[in-house]
Design a protein around this motif. Structure first.
Motif, mmCIF file in Angstrom:
data_model
loop_
_atom_site.group_PDB
_atom_site.id
_atom_site.type_symbol
_atom_site.label_atom_id
_atom_site.label_comp_id
_atom_site.label_asym_id
_atom_site.label_seq_id
_atom_site.Cartn_x
_atom_site.Cartn_y
_atom_site.Cartn_z
ATOM 1 N N ASN A 50 0.822 -1.205 0.000
ATOM 2 C CA ASN A 50 0.000 0.000 0.000
ATOM 3 C C ASN A 50 0.864 1.267 0.000
ATOM 4 O OD1 ASN A 50 -2.471 1.194 0.031
ATOM 5 N ND2 ASN A 50 -2.629 1.227 2.268
ATOM 6 N N THR A 51 1.878 1.263 0.885
ATOM 7 C CA THR A 51 2.774 2.429 0.979
ATOM 8 C C THR A 51 3.565 2.587 -0.309
ATOM 9 O OG1 THR A 51 2.922 2.060 3.343
ATOM 10 C CG2 THR A 51 4.620 3.450 2.378
ATOM 11 N N ALA A 107 3.009 6.836 -6.652
ATOM 12 C CA ALA A 107 2.060 7.819 -7.187
ATOM 13 C C ALA A 107 2.518 9.240 -6.849
ATOM 14 C CB ALA A 107 0.663 7.551 -6.620
ATOM 15 N N LEU A 108 3.004 9.429 -5.597
ATOM 16 C CA LEU A 108 3.482 10.762 -5.189
ATOM 17 C C LEU A 108 4.698 11.185 -6.008
ATOM 18 C CD1 LEU A 108 3.214 10.473 -1.277
ATOM 19 C CD2 LEU A 108 1.914 12.039 -2.740
ATOM 20 N N CYS A 109 5.529 10.207 -6.372
ATOM 21 C CA CYS A 109 6.749 10.499 -7.137
ATOM 22 C C CYS A 109 6.429 11.113 -8.505
ATOM 23 C CB CYS A 109 7.589 9.230 -7.330
ATOM 24 S SG CYS A 109 8.493 8.779 -5.874
ATOM 25 N N GLU A 110 5.211 10.854 -8.987
ATOM 26 C CA GLU A 110 4.844 11.451 -10.283
ATOM 27 C C GLU A 110 4.558 12.941 -10.141
ATOM 28 O OE1 GLU A 110 1.683 9.083 -11.934
ATOM 29 O OE2 GLU A 110 2.896 7.254 -11.735
ATOM 30 N N ALA A 135 9.014 10.415 -0.335
ATOM 31 C CA ALA A 135 9.371 9.413 0.685
ATOM 32 C C ALA A 135 9.085 9.951 2.080
ATOM 33 C CB ALA A 135 10.848 9.036 0.552
ATOM 34 N N ARG A 136 9.401 11.258 2.265
ATOM 35 C CA ARG A 136 9.153 11.861 3.590
ATOM 36 C C ARG A 136 7.666 11.801 3.933
ATOM 37 N NH1 ARG A 136 12.598 15.914 2.637
ATOM 38 N NH2 ARG A 136 10.970 17.417 2.171
ATOM 39 N N ILE A 137 6.820 12.155 2.960
ATOM 40 C CA ILE A 137 5.370 12.175 3.206
ATOM 41 C C ILE A 137 4.857 10.753 3.436
ATOM 42 C CG2 ILE A 137 3.113 12.682 2.179
ATOM 43 C CD1 ILE A 137 4.514 15.023 0.696
ATOM 44 N N GLY A 176 4.092 5.513 8.763
ATOM 45 C CA GLY A 176 4.885 5.074 9.910
ATOM 46 C C GLY A 176 5.987 4.107 9.502
ATOM 47 N N GLU A 177 6.173 3.901 8.199
ATOM 48 C CA GLU A 177 7.210 2.972 7.740
ATOM 49 C C GLU A 177 8.513 3.746 7.469
ATOM 50 O OE1 GLU A 177 5.654 0.167 4.778
ATOM 51 O OE2 GLU A 177 3.676 0.593 5.570
#
Ligand code: SAM
Length: 277
Positions: free
Chosen positions: A240-241, A247-250, A258-260, A266-267
């Motif tokens: 899931n993460t 998706a965020l990387c796009e 990665a920070r978000i 929590g990983e």
């Protein structure tokens, strides 16, 4: 010649009396004698079950002498049930010397399995269960505790510790110090009881939570800690993460994504970022 009696090793609840098994209740009512870690403590359980079987105390200070007497009873044909204050006898509890002596005397030992804080915690920790190492209680002195944790820090499998309320903060602090604040873990508190809490996340976050809330320092604890990441398990990142991160990387640089993703899931940030390499 009289045949020997049987030694039953009977698991009892770790908090919730309703967890006593039907077979455990039946055997406690049928045996000639119950060897209990603390007879006053176990009286509550026996009253709850309506069992009147006689008890003798078998604890860490008298186990050797008591074992010899119980072996005589068993050899004489009596049946004995061994119980501890909670959970499975011998698991961070007395009983090993009695069972060893029974085995050596050729007496049949039969388990009546049931609760243990060890398996209860592992079953809800959300960490790998294919291999795990039970460490019991960590040393109480800081230097010895850190030394033991340093020895364990690179092991790839899940680690399980028992802990007490007055040492929980120190134990979490030592784990964070030796394993790093990002190591995933579960703090399992008061399992099966009214204030049961299971917290999952990086050890640094869970330590902060326990420090901030004194209620989270009360009761009994099992700490389940993820093994060290290895080359063959490059990430402890959930699917899931990973999907969120990619998706965020796009939409933004990978470091920010990665920070978000780490903050929300929590990983570990480093493990998430490594997915982009
Ligand atoms: N023989 C027991 C078993 O099978 O789990 C363990 C006995 S050991 C002396 C007691 C420790 O087990 C506690 O200090 C705590 O670490 C853990 N424990 C026992 N009951 C628990 C519970 N309900 N929730 C969380 N931890 C528990």
């Amino acid at each position: 010649m009289k045949s020997s009696g049987k030694l039953w090793v009977v698991a009892t609840p770790i908090g919730n009396l309703a967890d006593i098994g039907a077979r455990a209740a039946e055997i406690l009512g049928q045996v000639d004698l119950i060897a209990a870690e603390d007879t006053r403590h176990s009286r509550k359980l026996l009253s709850h079950l309506g069992v009147n079987t006689g008890m003798v105390a078998l604890h860490e200070h008298n186990e050797q002498a008591q074992a010899e007497q119980l072996i005589e009873c068993l050899a004489d044909g009596q049946s004995v049930a061994l119980i501890s204050d909670a959970g499975t006898p011998l698991i961070a509890d007395p009983g090993y010397r009695l069972v060893r002596a029974a085995v050596e005397a050729g007496i049949v030992c039969s388990p009546v399995p049931g609760p243990s804080a060890l398996t209860a915690a592992l079953s809800v920790a959300g960490l790998p269960t294919d291999r795990f190492q039970f460490e019991g209680f960590l040393p109480t002195k800081a230097v010895a505790r850190d030394k033991r944790l340093a020895e364990l820090s690179a092991l790839p499998h899940t680690l399980i510790f028992y802990e007490t309320p007055h040492r929980i903060e120190k134990a979490l602090g030592s784990i964070a110090g030796q394993f790093g604040e990002d190591r995933q873990m579960a703090v399992c508190r008061e399992l099966t009881k009214r204030f049961e809490t299971v917290m999952h996340g990086p050890v640094g976050d869970l330590l902060a939570h326990v420090e901030a809330d004194r209620d989270q320092r009360k009761g009994e604890f099992v700490l389940v800690v993820a093994g060290a990441p290895t080359a063959s398990s490059p990430t402890a990142v959930s699917a899931n993460t990973r999907d969120w991160f990619l998706a965020l990387c796009e939409e933004m640089p990978a470091s920010r994504a990665a920070r978000i993703a780490a903050r929300v899931s929590g990983e570990p940030r480093k493990a998430i970022f490594a997915l982009k390499q």
